[in-house]
Enzyme design. Sequence first.
Site, PDB file in Angstrom:
ATOM      1  N   ARG A 177       0.886  -1.084  -0.232  1.00 19.77           N
ATOM      2  CA  ARG A 177       0.163   0.158   0.117  1.00 19.77           C
ATOM      3  C   ARG A 177       0.781   1.287  -0.002  1.00 19.77           C
ATOM      4  NH1 ARG A 177       0.802   2.374   4.699  1.00 19.77           N
ATOM      5  NH2 ARG A 177       1.104   1.271   6.517  1.00 19.77           N
ATOM      6  N   GLY A 226      -7.160   0.087   1.573  1.00 24.07           N
ATOM      7  CA  GLY A 226      -8.178   0.926   1.633  1.00 24.07           C
ATOM      8  C   GLY A 226      -8.174   1.929   2.864  1.00 24.07           C
ATOM      9  N   CYS A 263       2.377   7.664  10.207  1.00 26.42           N
ATOM     10  CA  CYS A 263       2.485   8.152   8.802  1.00 26.42           C
ATOM     11  C   CYS A 263       3.583   9.246   8.547  1.00 26.42           C
ATOM     12  CB  CYS A 263       1.165   8.592   8.333  1.00 26.42           C
ATOM     13  SG  CYS A 263      -0.084   7.638   8.363  1.00 26.42           S
TER      14      CYS A 263
END
Length: 291
Positions: free
Chosen positions: A132, A212, A230
């Site tokens: 991802r 997702g 992140c």
Amino acid sequence: MLLRYIRPIHAAATGKSRRQIIALPCCALSTSSCAGNPTTPPLYPDRPIGYVSLVNQQIPYDTGLAIQSYLVQRRHAINRLESNTTGDPEDIVVFLQHPHTYTAGRRIRGKTELDEEQQLRRLGAEYYETMRGGQITYHGPGQLIAYPILDIRNYQINVRCYVSRLEKTIIDCCSQFGIKANTTENTGVWIGQDQKIAALGVHLQRYVSSHGVALNCNVDLQWFNHIVPCGLADKKVTSISQQVGRDISVDETLPHLITSFRRLFQVPLEPVNPYGSLMNEIRTIIESRKK
């Protein structure tokens, strides 16, 4: 976060098709052209998205990957045949929870120090490097995961607008709890500018999506303290429960998120037949991977 999709292109010199991988830095993506209002209707507005709810159990992350891999292959097979004889909808969204897990996206795959990985594992969490987009994040109980396996061409949207559509889906879900959520220059969905309530990371191959969103419901936010979520050291993480001042479970949130998917993707969402071939295959994947 990097958004990657693979598209077939035609080589005039050889007459053969090949695939082109395109990587786009998400922070540079402007979704202003996607405005958030689903003004472009889907190609098949009466064709439902099927959903699979596994939220009553904790699905290990690698098992979730295996389920997604199966569904992506299934969707490509339907595209090749140009027909769906499976008895279940072509596009599927899987809702689930993971046990305590840290995942690293493509931007830092292979760059996490071994001692950091071992430290995270000593906390009792699993650790995975994934395909991802994004950097390192946490998944765990109390976090509602949605893995849409969709051919985005059916919704007449490009990659930018697909990401925007997912963000607006989460924003719409939060609004049902009286929470005003928004997007910022950073990926995901936020409360104001500094509190992240949902993470987003997607992967597209030949127009079919995987991975997702992860929406914090009543997740233990202390687990985020062991990482820089992140890669944003000056930001915080929040949850629906923290915002409304009472416990909001994944079970309570799920119907609202389903409603939001219906609104934003403009098609019905229907539960997959629990006794059909698709659910049987998913159950087989889950059972086969139990330790």
